[in-house]
Scaffold this active site. Structure first.
Site, PDB file in Angstrom:
ATOM      1  N   ASP A 298      22.799  17.735   7.523  1.00 49.60           N
ATOM      2  CA  ASP A 298      22.652  16.753   8.590  1.00 49.60           C
ATOM      3  C   ASP A 298      22.851  15.316   8.133  1.00 49.60           C
ATOM      4  O   ASP A 298      22.284  14.393   8.710  1.00 49.60           O
ATOM      5  CB  ASP A 298      21.260  16.892   9.226  1.00 49.60           C
ATOM      6  CG  ASP A 298      20.135  16.612   8.230  1.00 49.60           C
ATOM      7  OD1 ASP A 298      19.108  16.017   8.620  1.00 49.60           O
ATOM      8  OD2 ASP A 298      20.279  17.014   7.052  1.00 49.60           O
TER       9      ASP A 298
ATOM     10  N   ARG B 149      34.896  14.733   7.671  1.00 48.42           N
ATOM     11  CA  ARG B 149      33.541  15.267   7.781  1.00 48.42           C
ATOM     12  C   ARG B 149      33.606  16.677   8.377  1.00 48.42           C
ATOM     13  O   ARG B 149      32.900  17.589   7.924  1.00 48.42           O
ATOM     14  CB  ARG B 149      32.647  14.354   8.628  1.00 48.42           C
ATOM     15  CG  ARG B 149      32.375  12.999   7.984  1.00 48.42           C
ATOM     16  CD  ARG B 149      31.269  12.224   8.690  1.00 48.42           C
ATOM     17  NE  ARG B 149      31.609  11.835  10.051  1.00 48.42           N
ATOM     18  CZ  ARG B 149      32.248  10.712  10.363  1.00 48.42           C
ATOM     19  NH1 ARG B 149      32.660   9.874   9.412  1.00 48.42           N
ATOM     20  NH2 ARG B 149      32.493  10.417  11.636  1.00 48.42           N
TER      21      ARG B 149
ATOM     22  N   LYS C  40      14.618  18.318  12.985  1.00 53.60           N
ATOM     23  CA  LYS C  40      14.075  17.729  11.782  1.00 53.60           C
ATOM     24  C   LYS C  40      13.899  16.239  11.999  1.00 53.60           C
ATOM     25  O   LYS C  40      14.710  15.599  12.673  1.00 53.60           O
ATOM     26  CB  LYS C  40      15.033  17.985  10.615  1.00 53.60           C
ATOM     27  CG  LYS C  40      14.467  17.497   9.282  1.00 53.60           C
ATOM     28  CD  LYS C  40      15.552  17.054   8.350  1.00 53.60           C
ATOM     29  CE  LYS C  40      15.737  15.555   8.425  1.00 53.60           C
ATOM     30  NZ  LYS C  40      16.792  15.103   7.490  1.00 53.60           N
TER      31      LYS C  40
ATOM     32  N   GLU D  63       8.765  16.276   8.210  1.00 55.28           N
ATOM     33  CA  GLU D  63       9.157  15.855   6.859  1.00 55.28           C
ATOM     34  C   GLU D  63       8.526  14.518   6.475  1.00 55.28           C
ATOM     35  O   GLU D  63       9.075  13.443   6.764  1.00 55.28           O
ATOM     36  CB  GLU D  63      10.695  15.738   6.754  1.00 55.28           C
ATOM     37  CG  GLU D  63      11.161  15.322   5.361  1.00 55.28           C
ATOM     38  CD  GLU D  63      12.684  15.251   5.195  1.00 55.28           C
ATOM     39  OE1 GLU D  63      13.411  15.630   6.142  1.00 55.28           O
ATOM     40  OE2 GLU D  63      13.130  14.789   4.125  1.00 55.28           O
TER      41      GLU D  63
ATOM     42  N   GLU E  65       8.373  12.517   3.589  1.00 51.90           N
ATOM     43  CA  GLU E  65       8.847  12.418   2.206  1.00 51.90           C
ATOM     44  C   GLU E  65       8.241  11.245   1.460  1.00 51.90           C
ATOM     45  O   GLU E  65       8.303  10.097   1.904  1.00 51.90           O
ATOM     46  CB  GLU E  65      10.377  12.274   2.131  1.00 51.90           C
ATOM     47  CG  GLU E  65      10.845  12.055   0.690  1.00 51.90           C
ATOM     48  CD  GLU E  65      12.342  12.049   0.452  1.00 51.90           C
ATOM     49  OE1 GLU E  65      13.108  12.061   1.438  1.00 51.90           O
ATOM     50  OE2 GLU E  65      12.735  12.019  -0.736  1.00 51.90           O
TER      51      GLU E  65
ATOM     52  N   LYS F 166       8.420  20.076   5.602  1.00 46.41           N
ATOM     53  CA  LYS F 166       9.450  19.780   4.601  1.00 46.41           C
ATOM     54  C   LYS F 166       8.935  18.625   3.740  1.00 46.41           C
ATOM     55  O   LYS F 166       9.218  17.447   4.015  1.00 46.41           O
ATOM     56  CB  LYS F 166      10.779  19.402   5.278  1.00 46.41           C
ATOM     57  CG  LYS F 166      11.884  19.043   4.265  1.00 46.41           C
ATOM     58  CD  LYS F 166      13.279  19.020   4.933  1.00 46.41           C
ATOM     59  CE  LYS F 166      14.315  18.456   3.953  1.00 46.41           C
ATOM     60  NZ  LYS F 166      15.712  18.610   4.424  1.00 46.41           N
TER      61      LYS F 166
ATOM     62  N   SER G 158      14.903  23.440   1.625  1.00 45.82           N
ATOM     63  CA  SER G 158      15.706  22.832   2.681  1.00 45.82           C
ATOM     64  C   SER G 158      16.497  21.770   1.935  1.00 45.82           C
ATOM     65  O   SER G 158      16.093  20.603   1.841  1.00 45.82           O
ATOM     66  CB  SER G 158      14.841  22.203   3.773  1.00 45.82           C
ATOM     67  OG  SER G 158      15.691  21.513   4.689  1.00 45.82           O
TER      68      SER G 158
ATOM     69  N   TYR H   6      -6.173  20.532 -12.003  1.00 47.78           N
ATOM     70  CA  TYR H   6      -5.539  19.645 -11.032  1.00 47.78           C
ATOM     71  C   TYR H   6      -6.496  19.314  -9.904  1.00 47.78           C
ATOM     72  O   TYR H   6      -7.050  20.234  -9.318  1.00 47.78           O
ATOM     73  CB  TYR H   6      -4.266  20.295 -10.463  1.00 47.78           C
ATOM     74  CG  TYR H   6      -3.121  20.164 -11.415  1.00 47.78           C
ATOM     75  CD1 TYR H   6      -2.805  21.192 -12.289  1.00 47.78           C
ATOM     76  CD2 TYR H   6      -2.379  18.992 -11.482  1.00 47.78           C
ATOM     77  CE1 TYR H   6      -1.764  21.048 -13.179  1.00 47.78           C
ATOM     78  CE2 TYR H   6      -1.335  18.840 -12.387  1.00 47.78           C
ATOM     79  CZ  TYR H   6      -1.031  19.879 -13.227  1.00 47.78           C
ATOM     80  OH  TYR H   6      -0.015  19.752 -14.110  1.00 47.78           O
TER      81      TYR H   6
END
Lengths: 364, 364
Positions: free
Chosen positions: A34, A56, A147, A188, A190, A230, A301, A364
């Site tokens: 994407d 593209r 997404k 997502e 990130e 994600k 992904s 941890y």
């Protein structure tokens, strides 16, 4: 508390849950194809190819013409808007080619980042305006998942409480709207790898961000069983002088997820960020071999980590299409194995190293 | 975001995690014997026994002096302050008797409810003042876990967001303080069964409450692997005219938990509320047979549901000691089996009735 007003009917929930489970079925992950026009410009300029709509289209055709071998390792493909309406050389819409392989079609729906005033260069993501109507149209046009990418960064004073809260909220709004239109939202959040912070710092920040995301999803009545996450893997910053093994990355990542992602979420599909193709596969494999109990599917992904070799092999030449497609299929199969902890890697030590690091890492 | 300041060292985390795991290992659960003086008064009044310190001591002595095999079913006992310092008739401290049987000793730490002004009779819980010093002392005196009960109710405008937020916050403060002093906090956000609401409404409320609790625990840097959760099962209100089966209760309960409780939490020990002994066992068994993913141990922390028959058998008479212990042991063993999904009860219609209700329930 008022009586609950169900956001979704039983049928809607079942549809969403079935779609999510199909995407992350055992051994399968997502091809993130994407890239926006701007991002494609960067990729194509690296191989000296002009960024035209036709180029593209030709490039995506290389990926989508992969044969049935991808059926067992690709559960979903994320499209950019332009690509959703493109066709191959024979006039067959890309959407149909992908669907005919039993792969779920997804669509990027966010409209990029915008600054948050009063912060140290932090952002939120736009795209909520008219989102419901857009989702309804995409659903008619063959998309079953979407997404939306939010971006956070680690530095002395970031991510700030505002950035975490605002991005979590916008993700939850997006997710809710998607579900109302029969679309599974991939969430997502990130956290960029830019910086010199160590693994522990990334783990700490990832836990805070994910806790906020899941609280926001709960507040917005999002049906978790019909979503996917994600996230970034937990890694040190790019400029961190300490090197970590895939097992250490795996332990930090799985620990962070276990502390924040409810078991109702069917799958976690990691982004590859700046990782090389091999690194992304080795890390995913180590994650799937991590001895901690993991109630969700842990898969990929990937954008660059699935396409880098293919792009390089193609170099804009039709004659190279077949070889380029092979490169893509190869990475897809490797990641399909990694998503099951079955990737033997290309000559690393394996077993013993994994064992000893586990014992040292329970803290941890 | 500031640099992180670790709340606990590696050794502290290891100790907490080991205590929590040992309490719920192998189907073991908790005997909640922490009835306050007032509450014991209610219990004793029903068997017409005077509520004196000696009578309370005698009853607890009978329970704690049961055969050592109790340690296969009971991993921990919660005590009230008075009981922690009481001894058996030979002068041996109760807490040492329990520890010698390999049972972890816990202590009730909250100091009861206080009203929240401006709400529909909602409450928060007191007990934070001097809590750290109290925990340190209890740890020296042989205690390894604490319990704190917050109460929410379902009614018009209840639970309000204030009540949810305030109770979640108090629970998180208590949990943080416990861990600083080497005590595993049992987090108990009880949504009481009073009312005529149905199963779905209880599920909705339970999900909202638990989401708030885990966000608060995260905000307060609580180490989830060193905690236990003590929630209500999801049930209809007492005055609800609709009846539900154990399988329906189980599906609603596990659905709520898997949408909110991170996999890092080692164990969930249900409270029995007003359930009969048999219902508490049947429901726990159905919960352990529920086909949804269950990454935590699903066990019990029962008061009345472990002691009702024993109390009736005792009747205040020393001569009834053996009968009392048998009644207690029987419930303990039954609940341990239920915690493994292995409880066989007499008089049910068996497989057929379980089967048909499962299909109808997937839409939670």
């Amino acid at each position: 508390m008022p009586h609950s007003y169900p956001a979704l009917s039983a049928e809607q929930k079942k549809e969403l849950s079935d779609i999510a489970l199909r995407i992350v079925a055992p051994g399968k992950g997502i091809l993130a194809a994407d890239e926006s026009v701007g991002s494609m410009a960067k990729r194509l300029s690296q191989i000296g190819v002009e960024n035209t709509e036709e180029n593209r289209r030709l490039y995506r055709q290389v990926l989508f013409s992969a044969d049935d071998r991808v059926k067992k390792c690709i559960g979903g493909v994320i499209f950019f808007h332009e690509t959703l309406y493109q066709k191959d050389d024979n006039g067959v819409p890309f959407v149909r080619t992908i669907q005919d392989k039993g792969i779920v079609v997804g669509i990027k729906v966010d409209k990029g980042v915008v600054p948050l005033a009063g912060t140290d260069g932090e952002t939120t993501t736009q795209g909520l305006d008219g989102l419901s109507e857009r989702c309804a149209q995409y659903k008619k046009d063959g998309a079953d998942f979407a997404k939306w990418r939010c971006v956070l960064k680690i530095s002395e004073r970031t991510p700030s409480a505002l950035a975490i809260l605002e991005n979590a909220n916008v993700l939850a709004c997006y997710a809710s709207i998607c579900q109302q239109n029969g679309i599974v939202p991939i969430v997502e959040p990130e956290i960029l790898p830019d910086g010199d912070h160590d693994l522990k710092r990334c783990q700490y920040v990832t836990e805070k961000v994910l806790a906020a995301v899941y609280k926001a999803l709960s507040d917005h009545h999002v049906y978790l069983e019909g979503t996917l996450l994600k996230p970034n893997m937990v890694t040190p910053g790019h400029a961190c002088p300490i090197k970590y093994t895939p097992e250490e990355i795996a332990m930090a990542t799985v620990t962070a997820l276990r502390r924040t992602v409810p078991p109702a979420v069917p799958g976690v599909t990691f982004l590859s960020g700046g990782q090389s193709e091999e690194e992304a596969s080795l890390n995913l494999n180590a994650i799937n071999r991590c001895p901690l109990p993991r109630p969700w599917a842990l898969t990929f992904s990937y954008g660059r980590a699935l396409q880098a070799s293919a792009l390089n092999a193609w170099r804009g030449q039709r004659d190279n299409a077949g070889a380029a497609t092979e490169e893509f299929i190869k990475r897809a199969e490797v990641n399909g194995l990694a998503a099951q902890g079955k990737y033997e890697g290309s000559g690393e030590d394996g077993g013993a190293a994994a064992q000893s690091l586990y014992i040292a890492n329970h803290a941890y | 975001m500031a640099h992180r300041f670790p709340a606990l060292t590696q050794e502290q985390k290891k100790e907490l995690s080991e205590i929590a795991h040992s309490i719920v290992a192998n189907g073991k659960g908790i005997l909640a014997a922490d009835e306050s003086v007032g509450t014991m008064g209610n219990r004793l009044q029903r068997i017409k026994v005077e509520n004196t310190e000696e009578n309370r001591r005698q009853f607890r002595e009978i329970l704690f002096s049961v055969d050592s095999s109790i340690n296969q079913s009971i991993g921990g006992v919660i005590l009230f302050h008075e009981t922690l310092y009481q001894k058996d008739s030979q002068g041996k401290l109760f807490r040492n008797i329990l520890k010698e049987k390999g049972i972890v000793v816990g202590i009730k730490l909250d100091q009861g409810g206080a009203p929240l002004a401006g709400t529909n009779k909602e409450t928060t819980i007191q007990g934070l003042d001097g809590l750290s010093e109290r925990c340190a002392q209890y740890k020296k005196d042989g205690v390894d876990f604490g319990k704190w009960r917050a109460v929410l109710r379902i009614a018009d405008q209840c639970p309000s967001s204030l009540a949810i937020q305030e109770n979640a916050n108090a629970l998180a403060r208590y949990a943080s303080i416990c861990q600083q002093n080497g005590l595993v906090p049992i987090v108990e956000p009880e949504v009481i069964p009073d009312g005529d609401h149905d199963l779905e409404h209880c599920q909705y409320v339970t999900e909202k409450v638990l989401a708030a609790v885990y966000k608060a625990l995260n905000d307060h840097h609580v180490y989830l692997e060193g905690t236990l959760l003590k929630p209500n099962m999801v049930t209809a209100g007492h005055a609800c005219t609709k009846k539900y089966t154990p399988e329906q209760v189980a599906m609603a309960t596990v659905t709520a938990l898997h949408r909110t409780v991170p996999a890092a939490v080692p164990g969930i020990c249900f409270l029995s509320g007003g359930m009969s002994e048999e219902d508490a066992t049947l429901n726990l068994n159905a919960i352990n047979l529920c086909p949804l993913p269950k990454p935590w141990k699903l066990s019990f922390s029962y008061g009345r549901a472990l002691q009702a028959s024993a109390l009736a058998a005792w009747d205040g008479k020393a001569a009834n000691k053996k009968a009392t212990q048998e009644a207690f042991m029987k419930r303990a063993v039954a609940n341990c089996q239920a915690a493994k999904g292995q409880y066989i009860h007499t008089g049910s219609s068996g497989a057929a009735s379980t089967q048909s209700l499962f299909t109808a329930c997937y839409t939670y």
